[in-house]
Design a protein around this motif. Structure first.
Motif, PDB file in Angstrom:
ATOM      1  N   SER A  18       0.856  -1.184   0.000  1.00 12.44           N
ATOM      2  CA  SER A  18       0.000   0.000   0.000  1.00 12.44           C
ATOM      3  C   SER A  18       0.891   1.233   0.000  1.00 12.44           C
ATOM      4  CB  SER A  18      -0.907  -0.018   1.231  1.00 12.44           C
ATOM      5  OG  SER A  18      -0.201   0.354   2.393  1.00 12.44           O
ATOM      6  N   SER A  19       0.327   2.383   0.238  1.00 12.57           N
ATOM      7  CA  SER A  19       1.092   3.631   0.296  1.00 12.57           C
ATOM      8  C   SER A  19       1.966   3.713   1.539  1.00 12.57           C
ATOM      9  CB  SER A  19       0.139   4.828   0.302  1.00 12.57           C
ATOM     10  OG  SER A  19      -0.617   4.842  -0.874  1.00 12.57           O
ATOM     11  N   PHE A  20       1.771   2.818   2.484  1.00 14.52           N
ATOM     12  CA  PHE A  20       2.482   2.851   3.754  1.00 14.52           C
ATOM     13  C   PHE A  20       3.429   1.664   3.870  1.00 14.52           C
ATOM     14  CE2 PHE A  20      -1.584   4.940   4.203  1.00 14.52           C
ATOM     15  CZ  PHE A  20      -1.200   6.174   4.744  1.00 14.52           C
ATOM     16  N   GLU A  21       4.553   1.876   4.526  1.00 15.39           N
ATOM     17  CA  GLU A  21       5.507   0.793   4.750  1.00 15.39           C
ATOM     18  C   GLU A  21       4.869  -0.314   5.581  1.00 15.39           C
ATOM     19  OE1 GLU A  21       8.629   0.396   3.549  1.00 15.39           O
ATOM     20  OE2 GLU A  21       8.403   2.256   2.410  1.00 15.39           O
ATOM     21  N   ARG A  22       5.261  -1.540   5.292  1.00  7.75           N
ATOM     22  CA  ARG A  22       4.685  -2.708   5.955  1.00  7.75           C
ATOM     23  C   ARG A  22       4.955  -2.730   7.451  1.00  7.75           C
ATOM     24  NH1 ARG A  22       6.928  -8.208   3.925  1.00  7.75           N
ATOM     25  NH2 ARG A  22       8.626  -7.688   5.311  1.00  7.75           N
ATOM     26  N   GLY A  23       6.111  -2.368   7.877  1.00  2.00           N
ATOM     27  CA  GLY A  23       6.453  -2.434   9.293  1.00  2.00           C
ATOM     28  C   GLY A  23       7.010  -3.788   9.677  1.00  2.00           C
ATOM     29  N   ASP A  24       7.142  -3.998  10.960  1.00  2.00           N
ATOM     30  CA  ASP A  24       7.752  -5.213  11.497  1.00  2.00           C
ATOM     31  C   ASP A  24       6.693  -6.235  11.878  1.00  2.00           C
ATOM     32  OD1 ASP A  24      10.356  -4.112  11.344  1.00  2.00           O
ATOM     33  OD2 ASP A  24      10.029  -3.044  13.236  1.00  2.00           O
ATOM     34  N   GLU A  25       7.136  -7.496  11.942  1.00  2.00           N
ATOM     35  CA  GLU A  25       6.236  -8.555  12.380  1.00  2.00           C
ATOM     36  C   GLU A  25       5.694  -8.202  13.767  1.00  2.00           C
ATOM     37  OE1 GLU A  25       7.727 -12.416  11.303  1.00  2.00           O
ATOM     38  OE2 GLU A  25       6.652 -13.307  12.985  1.00  2.00           O
ATOM     39  N   LEU A  26       4.441  -8.545  14.003  1.00  2.00           N
ATOM     40  CA  LEU A  26       3.819  -8.231  15.291  1.00  2.00           C
ATOM     41  C   LEU A  26       4.623  -8.797  16.447  1.00  2.00           C
ATOM     42  CD1 LEU A  26       0.038  -8.989  14.685  1.00  2.00           C
ATOM     43  CD2 LEU A  26       1.109  -6.743  14.881  1.00  2.00           C
ATOM     44  N   PRO A  27       4.764  -8.027  17.521  1.00  4.20           N
ATOM     45  CA  PRO A  27       5.394  -8.588  18.721  1.00  4.20           C
ATOM     46  C   PRO A  27       4.482  -9.655  19.326  1.00  4.20           C
ATOM     47  CG  PRO A  27       4.573  -6.368  19.139  1.00  4.20           C
ATOM     48  CD  PRO A  27       4.363  -6.641  17.682  1.00  4.20           C
ATOM     49  N   GLU A  28       5.055 -10.565  20.075  1.00  2.88           N
ATOM     50  CA  GLU A  28       4.324 -11.699  20.632  1.00  2.88           C
ATOM     51  C   GLU A  28       3.084 -11.265  21.423  1.00  2.88           C
ATOM     52  OE1 GLU A  28       2.787 -15.248  21.555  1.00  2.88           O
ATOM     53  OE2 GLU A  28       4.275 -14.815  20.021  1.00  2.88           O
ATOM     54  N   GLU A  29       3.135 -10.122  22.081  1.00  2.00           N
ATOM     55  CA  GLU A  29       1.981  -9.683  22.876  1.00  2.00           C
ATOM     56  C   GLU A  29       0.728  -9.507  22.016  1.00  2.00           C
ATOM     57  OE1 GLU A  29       2.106  -5.293  24.114  1.00  2.00           O
ATOM     58  OE2 GLU A  29       4.166  -5.720  23.504  1.00  2.00           O
ATOM     59  N   PHE A  30       0.909  -9.240  20.713  1.00  2.00           N
ATOM     60  CA  PHE A  30      -0.220  -9.135  19.788  1.00  2.00           C
ATOM     61  C   PHE A  30      -0.320 -10.353  18.870  1.00  2.00           C
ATOM     62  CE2 PHE A  30       0.925  -4.619  20.537  1.00  2.00           C
ATOM     63  CZ  PHE A  30      -0.221  -4.265  21.236  1.00  2.00           C
ATOM     64  N   ALA A  31       0.816 -10.907  18.471  1.00  2.00           N
ATOM     65  CA  ALA A  31       0.839 -12.032  17.526  1.00  2.00           C
ATOM     66  C   ALA A  31       0.040 -13.224  18.052  1.00  2.00           C
ATOM     67  CB  ALA A  31       2.277 -12.442  17.225  1.00  2.00           C
ATOM     68  N   LYS A  32      -0.029 -13.382  19.351  1.00  2.00           N
ATOM     69  CA  LYS A  32      -0.762 -14.524  19.917  1.00  2.00           C
ATOM     70  C   LYS A  32      -2.261 -14.447  19.638  1.00  2.00           C
ATOM     71  CE  LYS A  32      -1.025 -12.457  24.524  1.00  2.00           C
ATOM     72  NZ  LYS A  32      -0.505 -12.566  25.899  1.00  2.00           N
ATOM     73  N   PHE A  33      -2.737 -13.286  19.188  1.00  2.00           N
ATOM     74  CA  PHE A  33      -4.152 -13.115  18.859  1.00  2.00           C
ATOM     75  C   PHE A  33      -4.409 -13.171  17.358  1.00  2.00           C
ATOM     76  CE2 PHE A  33      -3.541 -10.584  22.826  1.00  2.00           C
ATOM     77  CZ  PHE A  33      -4.210 -11.451  23.671  1.00  2.00           C
ATOM     78  N   PHE A  34      -3.411 -13.642  16.598  1.00  2.00           N
ATOM     79  CA  PHE A  34      -3.511 -13.752  15.144  1.00  2.00           C
ATOM     80  C   PHE A  34      -3.177 -15.169  14.728  1.00  2.00           C
ATOM     81  CE2 PHE A  34      -3.317  -9.313  15.725  1.00  2.00           C
ATOM     82  CZ  PHE A  34      -3.673  -8.671  14.554  1.00  2.00           C
ATOM     83  N   LYS A  35      -3.852 -15.645  13.696  1.00  2.00           N
ATOM     84  CA  LYS A  35      -3.501 -16.929  13.091  1.00  2.00           C
ATOM     85  C   LYS A  35      -2.790 -16.588  11.794  1.00  2.00           C
ATOM     86  CE  LYS A  35      -5.088 -21.430  11.930  1.00  2.00           C
ATOM     87  NZ  LYS A  35      -5.543 -22.521  12.721  1.00  2.00           N
ATOM     88  N   GLY A  36      -1.501 -16.884  11.702  1.00  2.00           N
ATOM     89  CA  GLY A  36      -0.684 -16.484  10.570  1.00  2.00           C
ATOM     90  C   GLY A  36       0.147 -15.269  10.935  1.00  2.00           C
ATOM     91  N   LYS A  37       0.888 -14.750   9.951  1.00  2.00           N
ATOM     92  CA  LYS A  37       1.771 -13.614  10.209  1.00  2.00           C
ATOM     93  C   LYS A  37       1.141 -12.299   9.798  1.00  2.00           C
ATOM     94  CE  LYS A  37       6.305 -15.722   9.979  1.00  2.00           C
ATOM     95  NZ  LYS A  37       7.583 -15.750   9.291  1.00  2.00           N
ATOM     96  N   ALA A  38       1.313 -11.314  10.679  1.00  2.00           N
ATOM     97  CA  ALA A  38       0.865  -9.951  10.398  1.00  2.00           C
ATOM     98  C   ALA A  38       1.980  -8.994  10.805  1.00  2.00           C
ATOM     99  CB  ALA A  38      -0.419  -9.637  11.152  1.00  2.00           C
ATOM    100  N   TYR A  39       1.938  -7.802  10.234  1.00  7.17           N
ATOM    101  CA  TYR A  39       2.975  -6.795  10.432  1.00  7.17           C
ATOM    102  C   TYR A  39       2.314  -5.480  10.827  1.00  7.17           C
ATOM    103  CZ  TYR A  39       5.434 -10.311   7.742  1.00  7.17           C
ATOM    104  OH  TYR A  39       5.960 -11.500   7.303  1.00  7.17           O
ATOM    105  N   LEU A  40       3.045  -4.678  11.607  1.00 11.55           N
ATOM    106  CA  LEU A  40       2.479  -3.431  12.104  1.00 11.55           C
ATOM    107  C   LEU A  40       3.469  -2.289  11.938  1.00 11.55           C
ATOM    108  CD1 LEU A  40       0.255  -1.896  13.689  1.00 11.55           C
ATOM    109  CD2 LEU A  40       1.429  -2.622  15.793  1.00 11.55           C
ATOM    110  N   ASN A  41       2.966  -1.192  11.390  1.00 15.04           N
ATOM    111  CA  ASN A  41       3.707   0.060  11.309  1.00 15.04           C
ATOM    112  C   ASN A  41       2.820   1.121  11.951  1.00 15.04           C
ATOM    113  OD1 ASN A  41       5.177   2.347  10.657  1.00 15.04           O
ATOM    114  ND2 ASN A  41       4.734   2.254   8.486  1.00 15.04           N
ATOM    115  N   MET A  42       3.137   1.501  13.183  1.00 18.41           N
ATOM    116  CA  MET A  42       2.354   2.540  13.864  1.00 18.41           C
ATOM    117  C   MET A  42       2.673   3.879  13.223  1.00 18.41           C
ATOM    118  SD  MET A  42       0.290   1.150  15.899  1.00 18.41           S
ATOM    119  CE  MET A  42      -0.382   2.680  16.520  1.00 18.41           C
ATOM    120  N   LEU A  43       1.643   4.528  12.699  1.00 17.34           N
ATOM    121  CA  LEU A  43       1.824   5.807  12.028  1.00 17.34           C
ATOM    122  C   LEU A  43       1.750   6.966  13.015  1.00 17.34           C
ATOM    123  CD1 LEU A  43      -0.337   5.069   8.876  1.00 17.34           C
ATOM    124  CD2 LEU A  43       2.133   4.778   9.174  1.00 17.34           C
TER     125      LEU A  43
END
Length: 138
Positions: free
Chosen positions: A6-31
Motif C-alpha cells: 500500500s502507500s504505507f511501509e509494511r512495518g515489522d512482524e507483530l510482537p508476541e503480545e499481539f501475535a498470539k491473537f492472530f492466526k498467521g503472520k501480520a505486520y504493524l507500522n504505527m503511524l
C-alpha cells in the motif's frame, strides 16, 4: 510481497503480545499514537485476527491494499478491497484478515474514548474461515 503493498511501509512482524491473537503472520507500522492511534496492519494470505471487541471507543478500518474480510458477530462476512471503509461501533464483536490468496493491508484507527480497551476472544478457526471464503468467493 515487497515492503510496500500500500502507500504505507509494511512495518515489522507483530510482537508476541499481539501475535498470539492472530492466526498467521501480520505486520504493524504505527503511524501515530498522538491523540488517536493509527496503525498500518499488513496480513499475509490466510492471516486473520481473533474475534475481539473494542470497548467504549470502536475502530475504523481503511483498506489500502489487497483483499480481506471483515465480519461482525452474527452478521454476514464482507469481502474488502482497496478503498473500502469499515466503521466498527464500540462493543461490536468482530474479526478481520486476509483472503487465502491475497495479502491485505488496512489502516486501523482506534476511536479515542476514556477508559477504552480491547478484549481479545477466541480464534477464527479453519472451518469458520473456510465458510467465510465460500460465502464471499468472487
Amino acid at each position: 510481497m515487497d515492503k510496500k503493498l500500500s502507500s504505507f511501509e509494511r512495518g515489522d512482524e507483530l510482537p508476541e503480545e499481539f501475535a498470539k491473537f492472530f492466526k498467521g503472520k501480520a505486520y504493524l507500522n504505527m503511524l501515530t499514537t498522538k491523540d488517536v492511534s493509527i496503525g498500518n496492519v499488513t496480513f499475509e494470505p490466510g492471516c486473520r485476527n481473533n474475534w475481539h471487541i473494542h470497548h467504549k471507543g470502536g475502530q475504523i478500518l481503511l483498506v489500502t491494499g489487497g483483499k480481506g474480510y471483515y465480519q461482525a458477530y452474527g452478521s454476514e462476512p464482507l469481502l474488502l478491497q482497496e478503498g473500502d471503509v469499515v466503521e466498527i461501533p464500540a462493543e461490536t464483536k468482530h474479526w478481520h484478515g486476509a483472503t487465502s490468496e491475497s495479502w491485505f493491508c488496512h489502516l486501523a484507527i482506534e476511536i479515542p474514548a476514556q477508559g477504552s480497551s480491547n478484549e481479545w476472544l477466541e480464534e477464527v478457526n479453519d472451518l469458520q474461515y473456510k465458510q467465510v471464503e465460500e460465502k464471499t468467493h468472487e
